[in-house]
Write a protein that holds these residues in place. Structure first.
Motif, PDB file in Angstrom:
ATOM      1  N   TRP A 153      36.517  -9.058  -8.285  1.00 29.99           N
ATOM      2  CA  TRP A 153      35.741  -9.742  -7.242  1.00 29.99           C
ATOM      3  C   TRP A 153      34.443 -10.321  -7.786  1.00 29.99           C
ATOM      4  CZ3 TRP A 153      30.913  -9.412  -5.110  1.00 29.99           C
ATOM      5  CH2 TRP A 153      30.717 -10.078  -3.894  1.00 29.99           C
ATOM      6  N   SER A 154      33.748  -9.586  -8.616  1.00 35.30           N
ATOM      7  CA  SER A 154      32.437 -10.016  -9.102  1.00 35.30           C
ATOM      8  C   SER A 154      32.503 -11.283  -9.937  1.00 35.30           C
ATOM      9  CB  SER A 154      31.789  -8.898  -9.929  1.00 35.30           C
ATOM     10  OG  SER A 154      31.573  -7.750  -9.145  1.00 35.30           O
ATOM     11  N   LEU A 155      33.646 -11.514 -10.597  1.00 35.88           N
ATOM     12  CA  LEU A 155      33.791 -12.657 -11.502  1.00 35.88           C
ATOM     13  C   LEU A 155      34.848 -13.652 -11.023  1.00 35.88           C
ATOM     14  CD1 LEU A 155      33.556 -10.662 -14.790  1.00 35.88           C
ATOM     15  CD2 LEU A 155      32.226 -12.720 -14.376  1.00 35.88           C
ATOM     16  N   LYS A 156      35.285 -13.516  -9.775  1.00 33.90           N
ATOM     17  CA  LYS A 156      36.412 -14.318  -9.305  1.00 33.90           C
ATOM     18  C   LYS A 156      36.119 -15.812  -9.236  1.00 33.90           C
ATOM     19  CE  LYS A 156      35.523 -13.484  -4.351  1.00 33.90           C
ATOM     20  NZ  LYS A 156      35.390 -14.887  -3.878  1.00 33.90           N
ATOM     21  N   ASN A 157      34.864 -16.199  -9.218  1.00 32.80           N
ATOM     22  CA  ASN A 157      34.524 -17.619  -9.131  1.00 32.80           C
ATOM     23  C   ASN A 157      34.340 -18.275 -10.499  1.00 32.80           C
ATOM     24  OD1 ASN A 157      34.541 -17.611  -6.283  1.00 32.80           O
ATOM     25  ND2 ASN A 157      32.458 -16.782  -6.238  1.00 32.80           N
ATOM     26  N   PHE A 158      34.474 -17.498 -11.576  1.00 41.18           N
ATOM     27  CA  PHE A 158      34.400 -18.076 -12.920  1.00 41.18           C
ATOM     28  C   PHE A 158      35.745 -18.686 -13.290  1.00 41.18           C
ATOM     29  CE2 PHE A 158      30.665 -15.533 -12.961  1.00 41.18           C
ATOM     30  CZ  PHE A 158      29.851 -15.968 -14.006  1.00 41.18           C
ATOM     31  N   PRO A 159      35.748 -19.765 -14.057  1.00 40.83           N
ATOM     32  CA  PRO A 159      37.008 -20.388 -14.468  1.00 40.83           C
ATOM     33  C   PRO A 159      37.925 -19.404 -15.193  1.00 40.83           C
ATOM     34  CG  PRO A 159      35.174 -21.847 -14.964  1.00 40.83           C
ATOM     35  CD  PRO A 159      34.572 -20.537 -14.536  1.00 40.83           C
ATOM     36  N   GLY A 160      39.176 -19.357 -14.761  1.00 39.46           N
ATOM     37  CA  GLY A 160      40.168 -18.510 -15.399  1.00 39.46           C
ATOM     38  C   GLY A 160      40.367 -17.156 -14.768  1.00 39.46           C
ATOM     39  N   SER A 161      39.445 -16.708 -13.927  1.00 41.84           N
ATOM     40  CA  SER A 161      39.554 -15.373 -13.348  1.00 41.84           C
ATOM     41  C   SER A 161      40.589 -15.331 -12.231  1.00 41.84           C
ATOM     42  CB  SER A 161      38.195 -14.927 -12.789  1.00 41.84           C
ATOM     43  OG  SER A 161      37.236 -14.806 -13.815  1.00 41.84           O
ATOM     44  N   ILE A 162      41.360 -14.247 -12.205  1.00 41.32           N
ATOM     45  CA  ILE A 162      42.369 -14.029 -11.162  1.00 41.32           C
ATOM     46  C   ILE A 162      42.088 -12.673 -10.524  1.00 41.32           C
ATOM     47  CG2 ILE A 162      44.823 -13.720 -10.653  1.00 41.32           C
ATOM     48  CD1 ILE A 162      45.440 -15.558 -12.994  1.00 41.32           C
ATOM     49  N   ASN A 163      41.808 -12.686  -9.243  1.00 41.48           N
ATOM     50  CA  ASN A 163      41.393 -11.474  -8.533  1.00 41.48           C
ATOM     51  C   ASN A 163      42.526 -10.895  -7.697  1.00 41.48           C
ATOM     52  OD1 ASN A 163      39.535  -9.512  -7.415  1.00 41.48           O
ATOM     53  ND2 ASN A 163      39.561 -10.737  -5.538  1.00 41.48           N
ATOM     54  N   ILE A 193      21.338 -12.037 -22.225  1.00 37.09           N
ATOM     55  CA  ILE A 193      20.956 -10.751 -21.635  1.00 37.09           C
ATOM     56  C   ILE A 193      20.289 -11.037 -20.292  1.00 37.09           C
ATOM     57  CG2 ILE A 193      19.723  -8.577 -21.999  1.00 37.09           C
ATOM     58  CD1 ILE A 193      19.752  -9.183 -24.987  1.00 37.09           C
ATOM     59  N   PRO A 194      21.080 -11.123 -19.244  1.00 43.65           N
ATOM     60  CA  PRO A 194      20.544 -11.543 -17.946  1.00 43.65           C
ATOM     61  C   PRO A 194      19.686 -10.457 -17.297  1.00 43.65           C
ATOM     62  CG  PRO A 194      22.820 -10.901 -17.718  1.00 43.65           C
ATOM     63  CD  PRO A 194      22.527 -10.856 -19.182  1.00 43.65           C
ATOM     64  N   ASN A 195      18.871 -10.894 -16.401  1.00 42.66           N
ATOM     65  CA  ASN A 195      18.071  -9.975 -15.583  1.00 42.66           C
ATOM     66  C   ASN A 195      18.898  -9.639 -14.337  1.00 42.66           C
ATOM     67  OD1 ASN A 195      16.055  -8.474 -14.381  1.00 42.66           O
ATOM     68  ND2 ASN A 195      14.950 -10.260 -13.610  1.00 42.66           N
ATOM     69  N   ILE A 196      19.543  -8.479 -14.361  1.00 43.06           N
ATOM     70  CA  ILE A 196      20.400  -8.075 -13.250  1.00 43.06           C
ATOM     71  C   ILE A 196      19.541  -7.358 -12.217  1.00 43.06           C
ATOM     72  CG2 ILE A 196      22.422  -6.722 -12.579  1.00 43.06           C
ATOM     73  CD1 ILE A 196      23.431  -7.020 -15.439  1.00 43.06           C
ATOM     74  N   PRO A 197      19.455  -7.873 -10.998  1.00 43.14           N
ATOM     75  CA  PRO A 197      18.571  -7.266  -9.993  1.00 43.14           C
ATOM     76  C   PRO A 197      19.080  -5.900  -9.558  1.00 43.14           C
ATOM     77  CG  PRO A 197      19.945  -8.937  -8.986  1.00 43.14           C
ATOM     78  CD  PRO A 197      20.195  -9.035 -10.463  1.00 43.14           C
ATOM     79  N   PRO A 198      18.165  -4.985  -9.218  1.00 41.18           N
ATOM     80  CA  PRO A 198      18.575  -3.664  -8.723  1.00 41.18           C
ATOM     81  C   PRO A 198      19.495  -3.742  -7.517  1.00 41.18           C
ATOM     82  CG  PRO A 198      16.227  -3.679  -9.208  1.00 41.18           C
ATOM     83  CD  PRO A 198      16.700  -5.098  -9.328  1.00 41.18           C
ATOM     84  N   SER A 199      19.360  -4.794  -6.727  1.00 38.21           N
ATOM     85  CA  SER A 199      20.199  -4.947  -5.539  1.00 38.21           C
ATOM     86  C   SER A 199      21.679  -5.073  -5.887  1.00 38.21           C
ATOM     87  CB  SER A 199      19.756  -6.176  -4.739  1.00 38.21           C
ATOM     88  OG  SER A 199      19.835  -7.355  -5.536  1.00 38.21           O
ATOM     89  N   ALA A 200      21.984  -5.460  -7.128  1.00 37.39           N
ATOM     90  CA  ALA A 200      23.389  -5.598  -7.531  1.00 37.39           C
ATOM     91  C   ALA A 200      24.118  -4.263  -7.515  1.00 37.39           C
ATOM     92  CB  ALA A 200      23.475  -6.223  -8.919  1.00 37.39           C
ATOM     93  N   ASP A 201      23.367  -3.164  -7.574  1.00 38.49           N
ATOM     94  CA  ASP A 201      23.978  -1.837  -7.542  1.00 38.49           C
ATOM     95  C   ASP A 201      24.222  -1.329  -6.125  1.00 38.49           C
ATOM     96  OD1 ASP A 201      24.048  -1.609 -10.301  1.00 38.49           O
ATOM     97  OD2 ASP A 201      22.055  -0.716 -10.413  1.00 38.49           O
ATOM     98  N   ILE A 202      23.665  -2.001  -5.139  1.00 33.17           N
ATOM     99  CA  ILE A 202      23.790  -1.500  -3.767  1.00 33.17           C
ATOM    100  C   ILE A 202      24.300  -2.544  -2.785  1.00 33.17           C
ATOM    101  CG2 ILE A 202      21.989   0.251  -4.089  1.00 33.17           C
ATOM    102  CD1 ILE A 202      20.097  -1.693  -2.521  1.00 33.17           C
ATOM    103  N   MET A 203      24.512  -3.766  -3.276  1.00 29.86           N
ATOM    104  CA  MET A 203      24.988  -4.844  -2.411  1.00 29.86           C
ATOM    105  C   MET A 203      26.043  -5.664  -3.151  1.00 29.86           C
ATOM    106  SD  MET A 203      21.318  -6.252  -0.981  1.00 29.86           S
ATOM    107  CE  MET A 203      22.102  -7.708  -0.274  1.00 29.86           C
ATOM    108  N   PRO A 204      27.014  -6.235  -2.432  1.00 28.90           N
ATOM    109  CA  PRO A 204      27.953  -7.151  -3.088  1.00 28.90           C
ATOM    110  C   PRO A 204      27.193  -8.298  -3.742  1.00 28.90           C
ATOM    111  CG  PRO A 204      28.697  -6.600  -0.870  1.00 28.90           C
ATOM    112  CD  PRO A 204      27.298  -6.084  -0.989  1.00 28.90           C
ATOM    113  N   THR A 205      27.397  -8.480  -5.053  1.00 28.34           N
ATOM    114  CA  THR A 205      26.645  -9.489  -5.795  1.00 28.34           C
ATOM    115  C   THR A 205      27.572 -10.222  -6.767  1.00 28.34           C
ATOM    116  OG1 THR A 205      24.678  -8.053  -5.726  1.00 28.34           O
ATOM    117  CG2 THR A 205      24.634  -9.917  -7.253  1.00 28.34           C
ATOM    118  N   PRO A 206      28.007 -11.419  -6.414  1.00 33.93           N
ATOM    119  CA  PRO A 206      28.797 -12.198  -7.376  1.00 33.93           C
ATOM    120  C   PRO A 206      27.998 -12.429  -8.654  1.00 33.93           C
ATOM    121  CG  PRO A 206      28.872 -13.184  -5.186  1.00 33.93           C
ATOM    122  CD  PRO A 206      27.803 -12.142  -5.147  1.00 33.93           C
ATOM    123  N   TRP A 207      28.657 -12.308  -9.771  1.00 30.87           N
ATOM    124  CA  TRP A 207      27.936 -12.372 -11.044  1.00 30.87           C
ATOM    125  C   TRP A 207      27.329 -13.733 -11.334  1.00 30.87           C
ATOM    126  CZ3 TRP A 207      30.131  -9.109 -15.662  1.00 30.87           C
ATOM    127  CH2 TRP A 207      30.062  -7.759 -15.320  1.00 30.87           C
TER     128      TRP A 207
END
Length: 243
Positions: A69-79, A186-200
């Motif tokens: 789900w997190s990477l489903k919008n990237f080219p090539g991903s199949i969810n 090395i992206p800045n991953i927000p803390p909210s990504a651990d507690i909310m649905p967050t597409p990558w």
């Protein structure tokens, strides 16, 4: 032993003798410019081969689709949804049990499958309490990973197309790695990504979470060999009490 290469006239006796089925499970998803979208499948397959050699287990055909789900919008991903994956793993487990297997080992190459694997294992336990179901994802490698890591991780849990996963591939499936195209992101991953649905795509455009250029086969070997040893110990331990 490759399960799909057997024939139905002889396989029953072999199942009764060896009793363990290993299912490699991975995913099809973006892994940056230097790794293929089937990375998680290749890793699961190569790990399964090595574990099977030392445990006498059958290797089932790879389950190549996972919950991405997190990477489903990237080219090539199949969810595949968790619900679908749970049902499929449960059905495979039921078939294995009814065929005479005593242990079902799921060797996973993709973190996103963890929820579905655990739930499927619980359902199988509720249905057949005497059926051993193990779901394994690089067990016991935290310490050695920190020892070999040179670049700080982008996240406490995630590793993806980075120094670590690229090192896994350089050790287990180097023919699929193009280090000339490896990048550092090395992206800045927000803390909210651990507690909310967050597409990558909200925090990375590459799907690389670290410095892939720092990867080496030697690093991969150190980590993977620990994981394999731990998998074998867990499988051998689970054999206790099997009738």
């Amino acid at each position: 032993m490759i399960f799909q290469n057997e024939n139905s006239f002889e396989v029953k006796e072999k199942i009764q003798k060896f009793q363990i089925a290993i299912l490699p499970i991975g995913a099809v998803e973006a892994h940056g410019p230097h790794l293929p979208i089937g990375t998680d499948n290749y890793l699961a397959e190569r790990l399964s081969e090595r574990v099977a050699e030392r445990t006498g287990a059958f290797i089932l055909p790879t389950l190549p689709y996972g919950q991405v789900w997190s990477l489903k919008n990237f080219p090539g991903s199949i969810n595949v949804s968790n619900e679908s994956l749970i049902s499929l793993l449960f059905d495979i487990g039921i078939s294995l049990y009814e065929q005479g297997f005593k242990m079902f080992v799921i060797i996973n190459g993709h973190l996103g499958n963890a929820v579905a694997m655990k739930e499927a294992a619980r359902k199988l336990y509720s249905t057949y309490p005497d059926f051993r179901v193990l779901y394994l994802f690089y067990p016991g490698v935290k310490q050695v990973t920190e020892e070999v890591r040179e670049v700080k991780s982008a996240h406490a849990t995630y590793f993806h197309a980075c120094e670590i996963e690229t090192s896994y591939m350089l050790y287990l499936a180097p023919e699929y790695v193009d280090m000339a195209r490896a990048i550092t992101d090395i992206p800045n991953i927000p803390p909210s990504a651990d507690i909310m649905p967050t597409p990558w795509e909200e925090f990375t455009k590459t799907a690389v979470l670290g410095d892939a250029r720092a990867a080496t086969a030697e690093k991969g070997e150190k980590i993977i060999e620990v994981a394999i040893e731990n998998m074998i110990k867990l499988i051998e331990g689970a054999k206790n009490g099997i009738k």
